[in-house]
Design a protein around this motif. Structure first.
Motif, PDB file in Angstrom:
ATOM      1  N   TYR A 163     -16.391 -45.302 -71.385  1.00 14.04           N
ATOM      2  CA  TYR A 163     -15.429 -45.252 -72.423  1.00 14.04           C
ATOM      3  C   TYR A 163     -15.944 -46.065 -73.809  1.00 14.04           C
ATOM      4  O   TYR A 163     -15.459 -45.163 -74.640  1.00 14.04           O
ATOM      5  CB  TYR A 163     -13.990 -45.678 -71.785  1.00 14.04           C
ATOM      6  CG  TYR A 163     -12.929 -45.636 -72.766  1.00 14.04           C
ATOM      7  CD1 TYR A 163     -12.493 -44.587 -73.255  1.00 14.04           C
ATOM      8  CD2 TYR A 163     -12.473 -46.985 -73.506  1.00 14.04           C
ATOM      9  CE1 TYR A 163     -11.253 -44.632 -74.306  1.00 14.04           C
ATOM     10  CE2 TYR A 163     -11.574 -46.980 -74.155  1.00 14.04           C
ATOM     11  CZ  TYR A 163     -10.834 -45.906 -74.660  1.00 14.04           C
ATOM     12  OH  TYR A 163      -9.811 -45.761 -75.592  1.00 14.04           O
ATOM     13  N   GLU A 179     -23.078 -35.618 -73.385  1.00 14.98           N
ATOM     14  CA  GLU A 179     -22.066 -36.796 -73.936  1.00 14.98           C
ATOM     15  C   GLU A 179     -23.269 -37.670 -73.735  1.00 14.98           C
ATOM     16  O   GLU A 179     -23.079 -38.746 -72.956  1.00 14.98           O
ATOM     17  CB  GLU A 179     -20.894 -36.983 -73.161  1.00 14.98           C
ATOM     18  CG  GLU A 179     -20.009 -35.738 -73.296  1.00 14.98           C
ATOM     19  CD  GLU A 179     -18.656 -36.215 -72.478  1.00 14.98           C
ATOM     20  OE1 GLU A 179     -18.616 -36.750 -71.538  1.00 14.98           O
ATOM     21  OE2 GLU A 179     -17.672 -35.622 -72.827  1.00 14.98           O
ATOM     22  N   GLU A 222      -5.454 -43.076 -73.527  1.00 14.50           N
ATOM     23  CA  GLU A 222      -4.829 -41.644 -73.201  1.00 14.50           C
ATOM     24  C   GLU A 222      -6.192 -40.706 -72.693  1.00 14.50           C
ATOM     25  O   GLU A 222      -5.927 -39.688 -72.654  1.00 14.50           O
ATOM     26  CB  GLU A 222      -4.211 -40.712 -74.614  1.00 14.50           C
ATOM     27  CG  GLU A 222      -3.145 -41.655 -75.000  1.00 14.50           C
ATOM     28  CD  GLU A 222      -2.571 -40.893 -76.156  1.00 14.50           C
ATOM     29  OE1 GLU A 222      -3.454 -39.991 -76.927  1.00 14.50           O
ATOM     30  OE2 GLU A 222      -1.842 -41.300 -76.893  1.00 14.50           O
ATOM     31  N   GLU A 223      -7.034 -41.583 -72.407  1.00 11.99           N
ATOM     32  CA  GLU A 223      -8.250 -40.696 -71.999  1.00 11.99           C
ATOM     33  C   GLU A 223      -8.562 -40.926 -70.566  1.00 11.99           C
ATOM     34  O   GLU A 223      -8.618 -42.036 -69.992  1.00 11.99           O
ATOM     35  CB  GLU A 223      -9.373 -41.005 -72.834  1.00 11.99           C
ATOM     36  CG  GLU A 223     -10.735 -40.026 -72.634  1.00 11.99           C
ATOM     37  CD  GLU A 223     -11.803 -40.081 -73.678  1.00 11.99           C
ATOM     38  OE1 GLU A 223     -12.753 -39.524 -73.654  1.00 11.99           O
ATOM     39  OE2 GLU A 223     -11.367 -40.690 -74.907  1.00 11.99           O
ATOM     40  N   LYS A 224      -9.120 -40.009 -69.686  1.00 10.90           N
ATOM     41  CA  LYS A 224      -9.509 -40.126 -68.484  1.00 10.90           C
ATOM     42  C   LYS A 224     -11.066 -40.160 -68.257  1.00 10.90           C
ATOM     43  O   LYS A 224     -11.631 -39.187 -68.929  1.00 10.90           O
ATOM     44  CB  LYS A 224      -9.021 -39.217 -67.345  1.00 10.90           C
ATOM     45  CG  LYS A 224      -7.431 -39.010 -66.970  1.00 10.90           C
ATOM     46  CD  LYS A 224      -7.133 -38.060 -66.117  1.00 10.90           C
ATOM     47  CE  LYS A 224      -5.809 -38.215 -65.881  1.00 10.90           C
ATOM     48  NZ  LYS A 224      -5.472 -37.029 -64.976  1.00 10.90           N
ATOM     49  N   ILE A 225     -11.493 -40.964 -67.771  1.00  9.64           N
ATOM     50  CA  ILE A 225     -12.942 -41.351 -67.430  1.00  9.64           C
ATOM     51  C   ILE A 225     -13.361 -41.256 -65.997  1.00  9.64           C
ATOM     52  O   ILE A 225     -12.732 -41.597 -65.379  1.00  9.64           O
ATOM     53  CB  ILE A 225     -13.641 -42.641 -68.078  1.00  9.64           C
ATOM     54  CG1 ILE A 225     -13.166 -42.590 -69.555  1.00  9.64           C
ATOM     55  CG2 ILE A 225     -15.065 -42.718 -68.031  1.00  9.64           C
ATOM     56  CD1 ILE A 225     -14.021 -41.804 -70.513  1.00  9.64           C
ATOM     57  N   LYS A 231     -18.013 -44.285 -76.535  1.00 12.60           N
ATOM     58  CA  LYS A 231     -17.389 -43.188 -77.435  1.00 12.60           C
ATOM     59  C   LYS A 231     -16.882 -44.024 -78.806  1.00 12.60           C
ATOM     60  O   LYS A 231     -16.723 -43.087 -79.822  1.00 12.60           O
ATOM     61  CB  LYS A 231     -16.177 -42.669 -76.619  1.00 12.60           C
ATOM     62  CG  LYS A 231     -16.437 -41.877 -75.515  1.00 12.60           C
ATOM     63  CD  LYS A 231     -15.257 -41.053 -74.996  1.00 12.60           C
ATOM     64  CE  LYS A 231     -15.954 -40.122 -73.901  1.00 12.60           C
ATOM     65  NZ  LYS A 231     -14.972 -39.030 -73.314  1.00 12.60           N
ATOM     66  N   SER A 232     -16.789 -44.830 -78.936  1.00 17.99           N
ATOM     67  CA  SER A 232     -16.375 -45.725 -80.080  1.00 17.99           C
ATOM     68  C   SER A 232     -17.367 -45.639 -81.355  1.00 17.99           C
ATOM     69  O   SER A 232     -18.504 -45.358 -81.180  1.00 17.99           O
ATOM     70  CB  SER A 232     -16.287 -47.259 -79.899  1.00 17.99           C
ATOM     71  OG  SER A 232     -15.853 -47.892 -81.091  1.00 17.99           O
ATOM     72  N   GLN A 266      -8.054 -44.467 -66.118  1.00 18.86           N
ATOM     73  CA  GLN A 266      -7.425 -44.027 -67.380  1.00 18.86           C
ATOM     74  C   GLN A 266      -7.609 -45.184 -68.203  1.00 18.86           C
ATOM     75  O   GLN A 266      -7.374 -46.209 -67.984  1.00 18.86           O
ATOM     76  CB  GLN A 266      -6.055 -44.177 -66.905  1.00 18.86           C
ATOM     77  CG  GLN A 266      -5.131 -43.411 -68.208  1.00 18.86           C
ATOM     78  CD  GLN A 266      -5.189 -41.934 -68.102  1.00 18.86           C
ATOM     79  OE1 GLN A 266      -5.483 -41.228 -67.318  1.00 18.86           O
ATOM     80  NE2 GLN A 266      -5.064 -41.375 -69.544  1.00 18.86           N
ATOM     81  N   GLU A 322     -12.301 -42.059 -60.872  1.00 14.09           N
ATOM     82  CA  GLU A 322     -11.440 -41.680 -62.238  1.00 14.09           C
ATOM     83  C   GLU A 322     -10.501 -42.809 -62.735  1.00 14.09           C
ATOM     84  O   GLU A 322      -9.737 -43.336 -61.672  1.00 14.09           O
ATOM     85  CB  GLU A 322     -10.703 -40.356 -61.984  1.00 14.09           C
ATOM     86  CG  GLU A 322      -9.977 -40.006 -63.296  1.00 14.09           C
ATOM     87  CD  GLU A 322      -9.259 -38.595 -62.797  1.00 14.09           C
ATOM     88  OE1 GLU A 322      -7.836 -38.590 -62.968  1.00 14.09           O
ATOM     89  OE2 GLU A 322      -9.905 -37.773 -62.524  1.00 14.09           O
ATOM     90  N   LYS A 328     -15.641 -48.181 -67.766  1.00 18.10           N
ATOM     91  CA  LYS A 328     -15.318 -48.930 -69.054  1.00 18.10           C
ATOM     92  C   LYS A 328     -16.382 -48.917 -69.795  1.00 18.10           C
ATOM     93  O   LYS A 328     -16.100 -48.494 -71.113  1.00 18.10           O
ATOM     94  CB  LYS A 328     -14.854 -50.351 -68.598  1.00 18.10           C
ATOM     95  CG  LYS A 328     -14.308 -51.028 -69.924  1.00 18.10           C
ATOM     96  CD  LYS A 328     -13.870 -52.513 -69.600  1.00 18.10           C
ATOM     97  CE  LYS A 328     -14.943 -53.295 -68.934  1.00 18.10           C
ATOM     98  NZ  LYS A 328     -14.241 -54.798 -68.595  1.00 18.10           N
ATOM     99  N   SER A 363     -22.356 -41.404 -72.775  1.00 11.75           N
ATOM    100  CA  SER A 363     -22.269 -41.848 -71.217  1.00 11.75           C
ATOM    101  C   SER A 363     -23.607 -41.985 -70.384  1.00 11.75           C
ATOM    102  O   SER A 363     -23.619 -42.350 -69.222  1.00 11.75           O
ATOM    103  CB  SER A 363     -21.583 -40.576 -70.370  1.00 11.75           C
ATOM    104  OG  SER A 363     -22.295 -39.436 -70.331  1.00 11.75           O
TER     105      SER A 363
END
Length: 362
Positions: free
Chosen positions: A251, A55, A213-216, A254-255, A210, A208, A248, A58
């Motif tokens: 996350y 990924e 709806e996604e856990k990072i 991923k955009s 939230q 971890e 954050k 990340s």
């Protein structure tokens, strides 16, 4: 000013593994379009990580490679990254090929960064880098294995014997009385991650969070990589704010929504539909990569109607401002958040932005 770190890499190992990695990197380089969207091109480090199944978003991998060549059981190339080297990228690459080990030497004179993981001097035996600019406007730069040879060489350049750095500084001070541009820097390479690396990231505590709806999940290792070493984060600081901020950013990476002429037009066309508290977000590639959120403010904050919150994804910078109009907020983004009156904005209006974008396409 944009400053880049240049790293020279040598990856050694089984000939077949070296060949596979060489072919993969060549294949990525020769693509018509990059494997993943970016501003560095087909040799973006994220493309290599993505091709190996990681990924990539990340990982802090803002940079690209060039001058790729294979010699027997070694692969050699140069990497340019923003500000500092990204050794974690090739640690991850080597994990996919168990026989491979990577050695590198990195330097960024602008930030006085000089480091290598080649503690034995197998591929990079030089321990010192000397750079100078003489009274005759001559630029010189050399690498040396031992300090005595540094002084021997400088003695010839300076025109008299020197045995210590203090003596060199005294002579350069004399130069600078005649020319303010004269200088001489002697830098020593710092040894990091001794002996070359093909290491799995050390076991570390995980955190971890939230987001929607996604856990990072991020590890302590990731957090410490993201935050500059001078922060010397304690475990309490990681738990209180650093782990959350790192997650954050992970996350946000991923955009796939970028600030483009099409998005600018859509935001302006749909502005009348936005209610107080609602927001739109997008990615913005400046010198660094940013995630930007523009939020409609409530009426009691008039004359301000919009708030902007920007989070840098390459380091721990953040930026926030309020604006009277949506157009001013978007224009500030397109001008790289410029607030220096001495630097002319690239675009004076959104109309100029649209015109230049259309002209570039033609």
């Amino acid at each position: 000013m944009q400053t880049r770190s240049k790293s020279v890499y040598v990856i050694e190992g089984d000939t077949n593994d070296v060949k596979k990695l060489y072919e993969l990197m060549n294949e990525l380089k020769n693509r018509r379009e990059p494997l993943v969207k970016n501003t560095f091109g087909t040799t973006f480090l994220g493309c290599l990580l993505a091709a190996l199944g990681y990924e990539w978003y990340s990982v802090d991998c803002q940079g690209a490679w060039y001058n790729l060549e294979r010699k027997g059981n070694t692969l050699r190339f140069t990497v340019e990254t923003i500000l500092s080297p990204r050794p974690v990228v090739f640690d991850l690459v080597c994990r996919k090929f168990p026989s491979l080990t990577n050695y590198y030497r990195a330097e960024n004179p602008a930030t006085v960064l000089f480091e290598t993981n080649d503690s034995e001097g197998k591929y990079f035996p030089e321990k010192y880098r000397v750079e100078l600019f003489t009274l005759q406007d001559e630029f010189m730069m050399e690498y040396f294995v031992e300090l005595p040879t540094v002084f021997e060489w400088l003695g010839k350049v300076l025109g008299q014997p020197v045995e210590t750095e203090e003596q060199v500084n005294e002579l350069v001070a004399q130069w600078q009385k005649e020319s303010r541009y004269a200088y001489c820097y002697i830098d020593k390479f710092k040894i990091v991650n001794r002996g070359g690396t093909n290491a799995v990231c050390p076991a570390a505590k995980t955190y971890e969070y939230q987001f929607g709806e996604e856990k990072i999940v991020v590890t302590e290792y990731e957090v410490r990589l993201f935050y500059p070493e001078e922060h010397r984060l304690t475990e309490q600081e990681i738990e209180r704010f650093a782990a959350y901020h790192t997650a954050k950013c992970k996350y946000y990476r991923k955009s796939d929504c970028w600030l483009t002429p099409e998005l600018v037009r859509r935001l302006l066309d749909e502005e009348h539909l936005m209610k107080a508290g609602e927001s739109d977000s997008f990615m913005l590639q400046l010198y660094f990569l940013w995630h930007v959120k523009i939020r409609k403010e409530p009426e009691n904050l008039a004359p301000f109607k919009y708030a902007l919150e920007a989070c840098c994804l390459d380091n721990i910078q953040t930026f926030s401002r309020r604006y009277i109009t949506l157009e001013k907020a978007l224009l500030h983004c397109l001008n790289g958040f410029n607030e220096n009156a001495a630097i002319r904005n690239r675009y004076q209006s959104l109309q100029e932005y649209f015109h230049k974008q259309e002209h570039d396409i033609r």
